[in-house]
Enzyme design. Structure first.
Site, short mmCIF file in Angstrom:
data_model
loop_
_atom_site.label_atom_id
_atom_site.label_comp_id
_atom_site.label_asym_id
_atom_site.label_seq_id
_atom_site.Cartn_x
_atom_site.Cartn_y
_atom_site.Cartn_z
N ASP A 266 0.85 -1.19 0.00
CA ASP A 266 0.00 0.00 0.00
C ASP A 266 0.89 1.24 0.00
O ASP A 266 1.71 1.41 0.90
CB ASP A 266 -0.86 -0.03 1.28
CG ASP A 266 -1.82 1.15 1.35
OD1 ASP A 266 -2.82 1.06 2.08
OD2 ASP A 266 -1.58 2.16 0.64
N ILE A 267 0.73 2.07 -0.99
CA ILE A 267 1.64 3.22 -1.11
C ILE A 267 1.52 4.14 0.10
O ILE A 267 2.49 4.81 0.46
CB ILE A 267 1.36 3.99 -2.41
CG1 ILE A 267 2.54 4.92 -2.72
CG2 ILE A 267 0.03 4.75 -2.39
CD1 ILE A 267 2.80 5.17 -4.16
N ASN B 241 -6.25 13.25 -10.25
CA ASN B 241 -6.96 13.76 -11.45
C ASN B 241 -6.70 15.26 -11.54
O ASN B 241 -6.12 15.86 -10.64
CB ASN B 241 -8.47 13.45 -11.38
CG ASN B 241 -9.10 14.07 -10.14
OD1 ASN B 241 -9.01 15.28 -9.94
ND2 ASN B 241 -9.68 13.25 -9.30
N GLY C 257 -9.41 4.90 -5.48
CA GLY C 257 -8.10 4.25 -5.71
C GLY C 257 -6.98 4.82 -4.86
O GLY C 257 -7.14 5.11 -3.67
N VAL C 258 -5.83 5.02 -5.50
CA VAL C 258 -4.66 5.58 -4.79
C VAL C 258 -5.00 6.95 -4.22
O VAL C 258 -4.71 7.26 -3.05
CB VAL C 258 -3.47 5.72 -5.79
CG1 VAL C 258 -2.36 6.55 -5.21
CG2 VAL C 258 -2.95 4.34 -6.18
N ASP C 259 -5.66 7.76 -5.02
CA ASP C 259 -6.01 9.14 -4.63
C ASP C 259 -6.82 9.12 -3.33
O ASP C 259 -6.52 9.84 -2.37
CB ASP C 259 -6.84 9.75 -5.77
CG ASP C 259 -6.76 11.27 -5.81
OD1 ASP C 259 -7.36 11.86 -6.72
OD2 ASP C 259 -6.10 11.86 -4.93
N THR D 7 -3.17 2.93 -14.39
CA THR D 7 -3.52 1.52 -14.71
C THR D 7 -4.77 1.05 -13.98
O THR D 7 -5.14 -0.12 -14.07
CB THR D 7 -2.36 0.58 -14.34
OG1 THR D 7 -2.15 0.66 -12.92
CG2 THR D 7 -1.07 0.96 -15.07
N1 APR Z 1 -1.31 1.49 -3.02
C1 APR Z 1 -0.69 1.15 -4.18
N2 APR Z 1 -1.34 0.95 -5.35
C2 APR Z 1 -2.69 1.12 -5.35
C3 APR Z 1 -3.41 1.47 -4.19
C4 APR Z 1 -2.65 1.66 -2.98
N3 APR Z 1 -3.25 1.99 -1.81
N4 APR Z 1 -4.74 1.57 -4.52
C5 APR Z 1 -4.83 1.27 -5.83
N5 APR Z 1 -3.61 0.98 -6.33
C6 APR Z 1 -3.25 0.62 -7.72
C7 APR Z 1 -4.36 0.13 -8.61
O1 APR Z 1 -4.50 -1.27 -8.48
C8 APR Z 1 -3.84 0.54 -9.98
O2 APR Z 1 -2.97 -0.46 -10.45
O3 APR Z 1 -2.80 1.84 -8.30
C9 APR Z 1 -3.02 1.79 -9.72
C10 APR Z 1 -3.68 3.11 -10.14
O4 APR Z 1 -5.08 3.02 -9.93
P1 APR Z 1 -6.00 4.32 -9.64
O5 APR Z 1 -5.85 4.72 -8.24
O6 APR Z 1 -7.37 3.99 -10.13
O7 APR Z 1 -5.36 5.49 -10.51
P2 APR Z 1 -5.51 5.83 -12.07
O8 APR Z 1 -5.74 4.65 -12.90
O9 APR Z 1 -4.35 6.70 -12.35
O10 APR Z 1 -6.85 6.70 -12.12
C11 APR Z 1 -6.83 7.99 -11.53
O11 APR Z 1 -8.82 7.57 -10.27
O12 APR Z 1 -8.92 7.70 -7.98
C12 APR Z 1 -9.18 8.38 -9.15
O13 APR Z 1 -8.93 10.68 -8.54
C13 APR Z 1 -8.34 9.62 -9.26
O14 APR Z 1 -9.55 10.43 -11.15
C14 APR Z 1 -8.34 9.82 -10.75
C15 APR Z 1 -8.27 8.41 -11.28
#
Ligand code: APR
Length: 279
Positions: free
Chosen positions: A15-16, A29, A37-39, A123
């Protein structure tokens, strides 16, 4: 003598938000106002101060990145990168994704950051094919590290074994070799972390004393402590900055919740760092 490139990149599953690197990168975004997700995970772990600072940034273009403090995260900084939405690969998505990594590393270098963790930007919700994104991420990071000695370690934090294997394969392919890190999961430079943590505790205590003496509450105390710790780096500087803040609070003559305007904090920090620059 700089370490081999393949030793300066590490892949972990995890987990980042738990990475104890100097900075973690957010897959944000263009609004920079949070998401899922990560955000979502980063904003939840960092606390409300992060959103307050993001609101002041005025958004971010796709392919670009902006930096904030890390607030309640173990990482001192968050670098918000906005990846491209996948549209089939004919709308410059590869270049925009590569630009996220280059801009994030450029910001890290400009802020003296030595260790930085990246998620697999674009991704998830943005649909960028993971195998293609892993190669772009590794190639762009290795290229930056080959031109710059300042960043010591880049950690690719993967969700799941498939992503982990893809990143390790990409490093083997592009850097010729991959060495598994000593310990799995969280990368943490304990020595550096302890010294930083001790200083941050000291600054927190001094801010607490100011609050008690003047009957105030710093609404952004964590942020203040972090900025003072990062900008000063040692106790002499930190002592001088909190003394400057004490004087500012005394002159302010207010009680209750107060927020130190960024300009005031910057002025006190600049004055202190000039005074201590000869040391
Ligand atoms: N730690 C590490 N990796 C993570 C975590 C975490 N806690 N949560 C998700 N991931 C992985 C996902 O499995 C994916 O492979 O991070 C990667 C990026 O996924 P997203 O968070 O969906 O990011 P992205 O594809 O860049 O989409 C960005 O999603 O959350 C919204 O506000 C954000 O609109 C933006 C969009």
């Amino acid at each position: 003598m700089q370490r081999p490139l393949y030793e300066r990149v590490t892949v972990v599953e995890g987990d980042i938000t738990e990475q104890h690197t100097d900075a973690i990168v957010n897959a944000a975004n263009e609004s920079l106002l949070g998401g899922s997700g990560v955000d979502g995970a980063i904003h939840r772990a960092a606390g409300p101060g992060l959103l307050r600072e993001c609101r002041r940034l005025g958004g971010c273009q796709t392919g670009d990145a902006k930096i904030t403090a890390g607030y309640n995260l173990p990482a001192r900084f968050v670098i918000h990168a906005v990846g491209p939405v996948w549209q089939g690969g004919t709308h410059g998505e590869d270049d925009l994704l590569a630009s996220c990594y280059t801009r994030a590393l450029g910001l890290a270098e400009a802020n003296g950051i030595k260790t930085i963790a990246f998620p697999a930007i674009s991704t998830g919700a943005y649909g960028f094919p993971l195998p293609r994104a892993a190669v772009i991420a590794v190639r762009t990071v290795l290229s930056f590290l080959s031109r710059s000695d300042s960043i010591e370690q880049v950690i690719f934090v993967c969700h799941g074994k498939r992503a982990f294997d893809l990143y390790v394969d990409a490093i083997r392919e592009l850097a010729g070799e991959y060495t598994t890190p000593a310990g799995p999961g969280v990368y943490f430079s304990k020595k550096r972390g302890n010294r930083q943590e001790v200083l941050r505790e000291q600054v927190r205590a001094q801010l607490g004393t100011i609050e008690e003496v003047w009957g105030v509450r710093f609404v952004d105390k964590e942020h203040l402590a972090r900025i003072i710790m990062v900008r000063c780096g040692d106790r002499w500087g930190a002592d001088s900055v909190t003394a400057g803040l004490n004087s500012w609070v005394a002159v302010l003559g207010k009680r209750g919740d107060i927020e130190v305007p960024p300009g005031v904090l910057d002025r006190i920090l600049d004055e202190t760092l000039q005074r201590f620059s000869h040391r």
